[in-house]
Design an enzyme around this catalytic site. Structure first.
Site, PDB file in Angstrom:
ATOM      1  N   HIS A 131       0.864  -1.184   0.000  1.00 24.10           N
ATOM      2  CA  HIS A 131       0.000   0.000   0.000  1.00 24.10           C
ATOM      3  C   HIS A 131       0.901   1.235   0.000  1.00 24.10           C
ATOM      4  O   HIS A 131       2.003   1.201   0.539  1.00 24.10           O
ATOM      5  CB  HIS A 131      -0.847  -0.053   1.279  1.00 24.10           C
ATOM      6  CG  HIS A 131      -1.951   0.955   1.365  1.00 24.10           C
ATOM      7  ND1 HIS A 131      -1.730   2.289   1.648  1.00 24.10           N
ATOM      8  CD2 HIS A 131      -3.297   0.827   1.233  1.00 24.10           C
ATOM      9  CE1 HIS A 131      -2.885   2.924   1.691  1.00 24.10           C
ATOM     10  NE2 HIS A 131      -3.857   2.063   1.435  1.00 24.10           N
ATOM     11  N   ASP A 208       2.969  -4.513   8.224  1.00 22.16           N
ATOM     12  CA  ASP A 208       1.742  -3.741   8.010  1.00 22.16           C
ATOM     13  C   ASP A 208       0.576  -4.727   8.131  1.00 22.16           C
ATOM     14  O   ASP A 208       0.301  -5.499   7.218  1.00 22.16           O
ATOM     15  CB  ASP A 208       1.789  -3.094   6.625  1.00 22.16           C
ATOM     16  CG  ASP A 208       0.458  -2.473   6.222  1.00 22.16           C
ATOM     17  OD1 ASP A 208      -0.509  -2.545   7.003  1.00 22.16           O
ATOM     18  OD2 ASP A 208       0.384  -1.926   5.103  1.00 22.16           O
ATOM     19  N   GLN A 211      -4.645  -5.210   7.075  1.00 23.54           N
ATOM     20  CA  GLN A 211      -5.631  -6.161   6.540  1.00 23.54           C
ATOM     21  C   GLN A 211      -5.588  -7.497   7.279  1.00 23.54           C
ATOM     22  O   GLN A 211      -6.288  -8.434   6.905  1.00 23.54           O
ATOM     23  CB  GLN A 211      -5.380  -6.396   5.034  1.00 23.54           C
ATOM     24  CG  GLN A 211      -5.456  -5.146   4.182  1.00 23.54           C
ATOM     25  CD  GLN A 211      -6.866  -4.563   4.107  1.00 23.54           C
ATOM     26  OE1 GLN A 211      -7.849  -5.226   4.447  1.00 23.54           O
ATOM     27  NE2 GLN A 211      -6.975  -3.322   3.661  1.00 23.54           N
ATOM     28  N   LYS A 234     -10.662  -0.446  10.304  1.00 25.00           N
ATOM     29  CA  LYS A 234     -10.846  -1.622   9.455  1.00 25.00           C
ATOM     30  C   LYS A 234     -11.288  -2.831  10.276  1.00 25.00           C
ATOM     31  O   LYS A 234     -11.405  -3.940   9.753  1.00 25.00           O
ATOM     32  CB  LYS A 234      -9.543  -1.945   8.717  1.00 25.00           C
ATOM     33  CG  LYS A 234      -9.151  -0.893   7.675  1.00 25.00           C
ATOM     34  CD  LYS A 234      -7.948  -1.345   6.880  1.00 25.00           C
ATOM     35  CE  LYS A 234      -7.258  -0.219   6.143  1.00 25.00           C
ATOM     36  NZ  LYS A 234      -8.040   0.361   5.042  1.00 25.00           N
ATOM     37  N   CYS A 373      -4.736   2.599  -3.718  1.00 24.52           N
ATOM     38  CA  CYS A 373      -3.473   3.044  -3.107  1.00 24.52           C
ATOM     39  C   CYS A 373      -2.335   2.075  -3.365  1.00 24.52           C
ATOM     40  O   CYS A 373      -1.446   1.903  -2.512  1.00 24.52           O
ATOM     41  CB  CYS A 373      -3.629   3.288  -1.602  1.00 24.52           C
ATOM     42  SG  CYS A 373      -4.841   4.533  -1.208  1.00 24.52           S
TER      43      CYS A 373
END
Lengths: 417, 147
Positions: A131, A208, A211, A234, A373
């Site tokens: 991202h 990261d 998700q 999220k 993104c």
């Protein structure tokens, strides 16, 4: 919703009762089919209630006053830090920093660790599927410090090319910063193996987990990563709050990034001494109420059980793949359904992604269209824009049928059927 | 009730699938490319402007959604062979009217991409110093675009 312990499987219809927004009807008679969860998820009454209760009963600034309300607010805020610690199995609450979100978490490390430790020629290893929030901060850092960015490539079906990892991990590699799950391809990366190999090469590892945290159990102790970032919005929480995890011994040695209130021990006119963790990295008034509501979101997820959430999404993803693969003119990007998370990104032959999203919206189906993104990833895949359906615990198989019908309708409007 | 057909009308799809003057202008004197960074739509306008100020040839090329590409085709068809003054007087509102279908503010941006590219192109000579066909003022009354 029942609170009698984590069920083996989810009942999305019972869960939906907790989400007022999911009963929305739009464009006259179209029930909302919300499939934009990788961008941001919706909120159960329990989270909305926590926000309301905070503002109606407990709100004051934290760590400031000795008055009763401030103590209440501070207690709730710090209790949430403990919930987050347990949620990712960190060793101690000092390792949990509240930030405005994943982007802010990554930028904090790029600024604090990066500016302090990188020298010209040092290397940071990323991947092609990152991202922009796990790419641009490192580009900025590389420009400031003269560092070099390297990128682990991907295969045509969206897997990292691990064969090239040893070659890309050099004695100059200081950090590997990698997404756990691709926000476009849904690829679940082997972060544990990559973390081990990066550590063997002497590099630190940032994951990261934007998700990942909402959808799969996380265990930083088992994973062994040095830093980890994710966002509240999220995972059923409010926007404006996220988490930076860092191993205490590393964070302890780092200079603070943002300066201001709360992050100091003492201040004189010409100097300051920083506070201990975690305050050192929480300058200014933090997102108090959003953080506490994130705690309610974690309670909600724990109650369902993230393993059950994951199993539900596996079912939805397999169903979506079967359905979409049966429609002529649909191409799904990324790995096979068995090898990925609940994200299905696709292109329709002869119809631009924005037109797809527009026509799907007219049928009540909310998907994301564009580059999500990830412009370099789209360049690698040779597409300018894609449509993305992403699932969460409240989505149903019937909604995926509606997605399929809406795709057929879009093809009909474009005279492709 | 769905109003897909309001936007994706037959004449819009006709322009999308069989565009007017999509390609390269052989004797281009002016050109400009506009992008919508939010969605990645691209339109390049190329024009051959003769000494009398007439757009002797007008072409577009690009990539993007149906609305951005079909509207470019409509615009080029409408203004091919017209004068610079006629281009300058062709307002954003004229462009939306030409497109016909009602558009939300976000999709209006798609529709106006080619219009913005054309208004900039007539001020963008390909040979340096050739300002004969233009003034330095941007032209074309703009809409108050919302985001």
């Amino acid at each position: 919703m029942s609170t009698a312990g984590p069920p083996a499987t989810l009942d999305p219809y019972a869960i939906r009762e907790d989400f007022p927004i999911l009963s929305t009807v739009l464009h006259g008679d179209k029930p909302l089919v919300f499939l934009d969860n990788a961008a941001s998820t919706q909120h159960p009454r329990q989270v909305i209630g926590a926000l309301t209760e905070m503002y109606e009963k407990h709100y004051a600034n934290v760590h400031r006053g000795i008055h009763w309300l401030s103590e209440q607010s501070t207690d709730l805020y710090e209790q949430t830090r403990e919930k987050v610690r347990a949620f990712i199995n960190a060793a101690m609450t000092e390792e949990i920093i509240f930030t405005p979100g994943t982007t802010a978490s990554i930028n904090t490390i790029a600024r604090s660790w990066g500016d302090a430790h990188l020298t010209p020629g040092d290397e940071i290893l990323l991947s092609v599927m990152e991202h922009h929030s796990n790419l641009v901060p490192w580009q900025q850092l590389a420009e400031r410090q003269g560092a070099v960015l390297r990128h682990l490539p991907i295969t045509d079906d969206g897997h990292l090319v691990l064969d090239q990892l040893d070659e890309l991990l050099t004695e100059r590699t200081k950090l590997v910063s990698l997404t756990s799950i691709s926000n476009v391809l849904g690829t679940v990366n082997p972060i544990r193996e990559i973390t081990r190999r990066a550590h063997d090469a002497g590099a630190l590892v940032l994951i990261d987990a934007a998700q990942h945290a909402p959808h799969l159990p996380l265990d930083v102790a088992e994973l062994g990563c040095d830093f980890l970032a994710f966002s509240g919005h999220k995972m059923l929480g409010p926007s404006g709050v996220g988490v930076l995890y860092g191993r205490a011994e590393i964070l302890d040695a780092l200079p603070p990034f943002l300066g201001g209130g709360s992050m100091i021990n003492s201040v004189q006119l010409d100097r300051f001494t920083p506070a201990d963790l975690p305050a050192k990295f929480e300058a200014g008034t933090p997102p108090i109420a959003p953080a506490i509501a994130l705690g309610a979101a974690i309670d909600y997820l724990n109650n369902l059980g993230l393993e059950a959430v994951h199993q539900h999404e596996v079912q939805l993803t397999r169903y979506a793949h079967d359905l979409l693969e049966g429609i002529a003119g649909v191409q799904i990007l990324g790995p096979r359904a068995e090898e990925k998370a609940g994200i299905v990104t696709f292109v329709l032959e002869g119809i631009h992604a924005h037109d797809v999203a527009h026509l799907l919206d007219r049928q009540g189906v909310a998907v994301r269209a564009g580059h999500h993104c990830t412009q370099p990833l789209h360049d690698r895949l040779g597409v300018t824009a894609t449509s993305r359906a992403s699932f969460y615990l409240y989505n149903t198989l019937a909604e995926i049928d509606q997605l399929g019908d809406a795709i057929l309708h879009a093809q009909h409007v474009f005279r492709r059927r | 009730m769905s109003n897909d057909e309001d936007v994706y009308q037959e004449h819009v799809l006709d322009h999308y699938e069989d565009p007017y003057h999509r390609g390269q202008c052989e004797h281009a004197t002016h050109a400009h490319e506009e992008r919508n960074p939010l969605c990645g739509d691209i339109i390049e306008i190329q024009a051959a402007i003769d000494p009398s100020g007439k757009l002797a040839e007008l072409f577009f090329d690009g990539d993007g959604c149906c609305i951005s590409q079909a509207s470019a085709s409509m615009l080029v068809e409408r203004l091919d062979g017209k004068t610079i003054d006629e281009v300058k007087n062709f307002s954003a509102r004229d462009m939306l009217d030409l497109f016909g279908a009602r558009l939300t503010p976000n999709r209006q941006k798609c529709c106006l991409l080619s219009w913005r590219a054309l208004q900039a192109a007539i001020h963008s000579p390909l040979v340096e110093g050739d300002e004969s066909a233009s003034s330095s003022q941007p032209s074309g009354p703009a809409l108050n675009e919302e985001s």
